[in-house]
Design an enzyme around this catalytic site. Structure first.
Site, PDB file in Angstrom:
ATOM      1  N   LYS A   9     -17.211 -36.481 -17.739  1.00 52.05           N
ATOM      2  CA  LYS A   9     -16.398 -35.344 -18.166  1.00 52.05           C
ATOM      3  C   LYS A   9     -17.196 -34.036 -18.102  1.00 52.05           C
ATOM      4  O   LYS A   9     -18.431 -34.062 -17.972  1.00 52.05           O
ATOM      5  CB  LYS A   9     -15.888 -35.615 -19.590  1.00 52.05           C
ATOM      6  CG  LYS A   9     -14.928 -36.818 -19.679  1.00 52.05           C
ATOM      7  CD  LYS A   9     -14.369 -36.986 -21.089  1.00 52.05           C
ATOM      8  CE  LYS A   9     -13.403 -38.167 -21.150  1.00 52.05           C
ATOM      9  NZ  LYS A   9     -12.768 -38.303 -22.483  1.00 52.05           N
ATOM     10  N   TYR A  49      -3.723 -37.292 -17.814  1.00 49.28           N
ATOM     11  CA  TYR A  49      -3.599 -37.805 -19.189  1.00 49.28           C
ATOM     12  C   TYR A  49      -2.140 -37.828 -19.659  1.00 49.28           C
ATOM     13  O   TYR A  49      -1.885 -37.736 -20.856  1.00 49.28           O
ATOM     14  CB  TYR A  49      -4.446 -36.962 -20.143  1.00 49.28           C
ATOM     15  CG  TYR A  49      -5.893 -37.413 -20.316  1.00 49.28           C
ATOM     16  CD1 TYR A  49      -6.221 -38.768 -20.462  1.00 49.28           C
ATOM     17  CD2 TYR A  49      -6.935 -36.493 -20.389  1.00 49.28           C
ATOM     18  CE1 TYR A  49      -7.539 -39.177 -20.642  1.00 49.28           C
ATOM     19  CE2 TYR A  49      -8.258 -36.894 -20.585  1.00 49.28           C
ATOM     20  CZ  TYR A  49      -8.554 -38.242 -20.713  1.00 49.28           C
ATOM     21  OH  TYR A  49      -9.854 -38.656 -20.917  1.00 49.28           O
ATOM     22  N   PHE A  57      -3.741 -34.327 -29.772  1.00 50.84           N
ATOM     23  CA  PHE A  57      -4.933 -33.875 -29.053  1.00 50.84           C
ATOM     24  C   PHE A  57      -4.679 -33.571 -27.567  1.00 50.84           C
ATOM     25  O   PHE A  57      -5.589 -33.193 -26.839  1.00 50.84           O
ATOM     26  CB  PHE A  57      -6.074 -34.897 -29.187  1.00 50.84           C
ATOM     27  CG  PHE A  57      -5.746 -36.283 -28.666  1.00 50.84           C
ATOM     28  CD1 PHE A  57      -5.896 -36.595 -27.318  1.00 50.84           C
ATOM     29  CD2 PHE A  57      -5.311 -37.283 -29.530  1.00 50.84           C
ATOM     30  CE1 PHE A  57      -5.607 -37.859 -26.834  1.00 50.84           C
ATOM     31  CE2 PHE A  57      -5.012 -38.568 -29.053  1.00 50.84           C
ATOM     32  CZ  PHE A  57      -5.163 -38.849 -27.699  1.00 50.84           C
ATOM     33  N   ARG A  85     -16.026 -50.119 -20.210  1.00 49.54           N
ATOM     34  CA  ARG A  85     -15.623 -49.569 -21.522  1.00 49.54           C
ATOM     35  C   ARG A  85     -16.635 -49.946 -22.602  1.00 49.54           C
ATOM     36  O   ARG A  85     -16.889 -49.176 -23.526  1.00 49.54           O
ATOM     37  CB  ARG A  85     -14.198 -50.008 -21.892  1.00 49.54           C
ATOM     38  CG  ARG A  85     -13.153 -49.168 -21.150  1.00 49.54           C
ATOM     39  CD  ARG A  85     -11.755 -49.402 -21.606  1.00 49.54           C
ATOM     40  NE  ARG A  85     -11.449 -48.882 -22.932  1.00 49.54           N
ATOM     41  CZ  ARG A  85     -10.994 -47.650 -23.174  1.00 49.54           C
ATOM     42  NH1 ARG A  85     -10.818 -46.778 -22.188  1.00 49.54           N
ATOM     43  NH2 ARG A  85     -10.708 -47.274 -24.393  1.00 49.54           N
ATOM     44  N   THR A  91     -14.162 -44.427 -28.562  1.00 53.03           N
ATOM     45  CA  THR A  91     -13.705 -43.053 -28.339  1.00 53.03           C
ATOM     46  C   THR A  91     -14.422 -42.085 -29.284  1.00 53.03           C
ATOM     47  O   THR A  91     -14.908 -41.024 -28.857  1.00 53.03           O
ATOM     48  CB  THR A  91     -12.184 -42.950 -28.610  1.00 53.03           C
ATOM     49  OG1 THR A  91     -11.520 -43.986 -27.888  1.00 53.03           O
ATOM     50  CG2 THR A  91     -11.641 -41.593 -28.198  1.00 53.03           C
ATOM     51  N   ARG A 102     -21.524 -43.113 -25.293  1.00 48.94           N
ATOM     52  CA  ARG A 102     -20.983 -42.179 -26.283  1.00 48.94           C
ATOM     53  C   ARG A 102     -21.849 -42.136 -27.546  1.00 48.94           C
ATOM     54  O   ARG A 102     -22.027 -41.075 -28.134  1.00 48.94           O
ATOM     55  CB  ARG A 102     -19.524 -42.538 -26.596  1.00 48.94           C
ATOM     56  CG  ARG A 102     -18.596 -42.125 -25.446  1.00 48.94           C
ATOM     57  CD  ARG A 102     -17.233 -42.737 -25.592  1.00 48.94           C
ATOM     58  NE  ARG A 102     -16.261 -42.174 -24.657  1.00 48.94           N
ATOM     59  CZ  ARG A 102     -15.037 -42.674 -24.500  1.00 48.94           C
ATOM     60  NH1 ARG A 102     -14.637 -43.722 -25.200  1.00 48.94           N
ATOM     61  NH2 ARG A 102     -14.211 -42.109 -23.638  1.00 48.94           N
ATOM     62  N   ASN A 112     -16.599 -36.444 -25.268  1.00 41.06           N
ATOM     63  CA  ASN A 112     -17.273 -37.732 -25.383  1.00 41.06           C
ATOM     64  C   ASN A 112     -17.800 -38.242 -24.041  1.00 41.06           C
ATOM     65  O   ASN A 112     -17.929 -39.438 -23.816  1.00 41.06           O
ATOM     66  CB  ASN A 112     -16.358 -38.749 -26.082  1.00 41.06           C
ATOM     67  CG  ASN A 112     -15.025 -38.909 -25.370  1.00 41.06           C
ATOM     68  OD1 ASN A 112     -14.831 -38.368 -24.289  1.00 41.06           O
ATOM     69  ND2 ASN A 112     -14.121 -39.666 -25.960  1.00 41.06           N
ATOM     70  N   HIS A 115     -15.047 -41.059 -19.260  1.00 35.48           N
ATOM     71  CA  HIS A 115     -13.724 -41.689 -19.309  1.00 35.48           C
ATOM     72  C   HIS A 115     -13.790 -43.008 -18.564  1.00 35.48           C
ATOM     73  O   HIS A 115     -14.495 -43.121 -17.563  1.00 35.48           O
ATOM     74  CB  HIS A 115     -12.673 -40.799 -18.613  1.00 35.48           C
ATOM     75  CG  HIS A 115     -11.423 -41.552 -18.284  1.00 35.48           C
ATOM     76  ND1 HIS A 115     -10.431 -41.755 -19.190  1.00 35.48           N
ATOM     77  CD2 HIS A 115     -11.052 -42.225 -17.148  1.00 35.48           C
ATOM     78  CE1 HIS A 115      -9.480 -42.502 -18.635  1.00 35.48           C
ATOM     79  NE2 HIS A 115      -9.835 -42.795 -17.397  1.00 35.48           N
ATOM     80  N   GLU A 126      -4.863 -44.353 -12.088  1.00 36.59           N
ATOM     81  CA  GLU A 126      -5.932 -43.346 -12.146  1.00 36.59           C
ATOM     82  C   GLU A 126      -6.737 -43.292 -10.844  1.00 36.59           C
ATOM     83  O   GLU A 126      -7.128 -42.210 -10.397  1.00 36.59           O
ATOM     84  CB  GLU A 126      -6.844 -43.634 -13.344  1.00 36.59           C
ATOM     85  CG  GLU A 126      -6.111 -43.411 -14.675  1.00 36.59           C
ATOM     86  CD  GLU A 126      -6.931 -43.797 -15.903  1.00 36.59           C
ATOM     87  OE1 GLU A 126      -8.081 -44.248 -15.748  1.00 36.59           O
ATOM     88  OE2 GLU A 126      -6.398 -43.626 -17.017  1.00 36.59           O
TER      89      GLU A 126
HETATM   90  P1  ATP Z   1     -10.691 -42.011 -22.166  1.00 36.79           P
HETATM   91  O1  ATP Z   1      -9.226 -42.251 -21.879  1.00 36.79           O
HETATM   92  O2  ATP Z   1     -11.116 -40.583 -21.934  1.00 36.79           O
HETATM   93  O3  ATP Z   1     -11.572 -43.012 -21.466  1.00 36.79           O
HETATM   94  P2  ATP Z   1     -10.418 -43.428 -24.597  1.00 36.79           P
HETATM   95  O4  ATP Z   1      -9.606 -44.400 -23.805  1.00 36.79           O
HETATM   96  O5  ATP Z   1     -11.602 -43.971 -25.367  1.00 36.79           O
HETATM   97  O6  ATP Z   1     -10.967 -42.272 -23.697  1.00 36.79           O
HETATM   98  P3  ATP Z   1      -7.972 -42.215 -25.459  1.00 36.79           P
HETATM   99  O7  ATP Z   1      -7.278 -42.638 -26.708  1.00 36.79           O
HETATM  100  O8  ATP Z   1      -7.423 -42.653 -24.146  1.00 36.79           O
HETATM  101  O9  ATP Z   1      -9.496 -42.629 -25.606  1.00 36.79           O
HETATM  102  O10 ATP Z   1      -8.054 -40.614 -25.507  1.00 36.79           O
HETATM  103  C1  ATP Z   1      -8.321 -39.866 -24.337  1.00 36.79           C
HETATM  104  C2  ATP Z   1      -9.304 -38.764 -24.667  1.00 36.79           C
HETATM  105  O11 ATP Z   1      -8.667 -37.806 -25.511  1.00 36.79           O
HETATM  106  C3  ATP Z   1     -10.541 -39.222 -25.461  1.00 36.79           C
HETATM  107  O12 ATP Z   1     -11.570 -39.751 -24.690  1.00 36.79           O
HETATM  108  C4  ATP Z   1     -10.965 -37.913 -26.094  1.00 36.79           C
HETATM  109  O13 ATP Z   1     -11.627 -37.060 -25.154  1.00 36.79           O
HETATM  110  C5  ATP Z   1      -9.617 -37.303 -26.451  1.00 36.79           C
HETATM  111  N1  ATP Z   1      -9.190 -37.727 -27.787  1.00 36.79           N
HETATM  112  C6  ATP Z   1      -8.712 -38.933 -28.170  1.00 36.79           C
HETATM  113  N2  ATP Z   1      -8.420 -38.981 -29.470  1.00 36.79           N
HETATM  114  C7  ATP Z   1      -8.722 -37.754 -29.950  1.00 36.79           C
HETATM  115  C8  ATP Z   1      -8.662 -37.139 -31.232  1.00 36.79           C
HETATM  116  N3  ATP Z   1      -8.201 -37.809 -32.278  1.00 36.79           N
HETATM  117  N4  ATP Z   1      -9.072 -35.859 -31.326  1.00 36.79           N
HETATM  118  C9  ATP Z   1      -9.517 -35.175 -30.264  1.00 36.79           C
HETATM  119  N5  ATP Z   1      -9.609 -35.687 -29.022  1.00 36.79           N
HETATM  120  C10 ATP Z   1      -9.222 -36.952 -28.866  1.00 36.79           C
HETATM  121 MG    MG Z   2      -8.033 -43.776 -22.555  1.00 35.40          MG
END
Ligand code: ATP
Ligand code: MG
Length: 139
Positions: A9, A49, A57, A85, A91, A102, A112, A115, A126
């Site tokens: 990212k 997304y 968010f 993962r 996350t 992370r 973080n 992705h 994706e």
């Molecule tokens: P990613 O999809 O980026 O791999 P993830 O699968 O661990 O991460 P997701 O729930 O898919 O988490 O959320 C996508 C992204 O949105 C997170 O990686 C983070 O950057 C952001 N995000 C998720 N939850 C929050 C939150 N509660 N507050 C702020 N940002 C968030």
């Molecule tokens: Mg995700």
């Protein structure tokens, strides 16, 4: 063999963590089948997304993802979706296991560093969002 989409990212690129993250993938024996640096528009980040559209968010994370360059990669390996993962960690970096990307580098639940796709269906969507088949190395 399975494929997944990984992104370094904008915070990871800005903090010069590209080599560190790719090194971790290589040391785990994960194959990189495609790799490119991109700078998404806000619309492109919103499309990427879209599963999160409407969540609190969503606006913020799509602004963040379009705030600077990212590295996008297609990874291949045995059960690589879960394996990668696991390398990323939770996350929320405060809940991420020791030794995960992370845990070691994230500074914020949003910023973080990396992705990774979370299922075969999201990996297919994706990967095709960024790469066509001709751009993916066949081993
Ligand atoms: P990613 O999809 O980026 O791999 P993830 O699968 O661990 O991460 P997701 O729930 O898919 O988490 O959320 C996508 C992204 O949105 C997170 O990686 C983070 O950057 C952001 N995000 C998720 N939850 C929050 C939150 N509660 N507050 C702020 N940002 C968030
Ligand atoms: Mg995700």
């Amino acid at each position: 063999m399975e494929r997944t989409l990984a992104i370094i990212k904008p915070d990871g690129v800005a903090r010069a963590l590209i080599g560190e993250i790719i090194g971790r993938l290589e040391r785990e024996g994960i194959n990189i089948l495609a790799l490119r640096m991109i700078w998404m528009t806000e619309d492109q980040a919103r499309g990427f997304y879209k599963v999160h559209a409407g969540k609190p968010f969503y606006e913020s994370v799509t602004r963040f993802m379009s705030s600077g360059p990212c590295v996008v990669m297609v990874l291949e390996g045995k059960r690589v979706i879960n394996a990668y993962r696991k390398l990323m960690g939770a996350t929320d970096y405060r809940e991420a296991a020791k030794g995960t990307i992370r845990h070691d580098y994230a500074t914020d639940i949003e910023k973080n560093v990396v992705h990774g796709s979370d299922s075969p269906e999201s990996a297919a969507f994706e990967i095709s969002y960024f790469f066509n088949e001709l751009e993916i190395f066949k081993r």
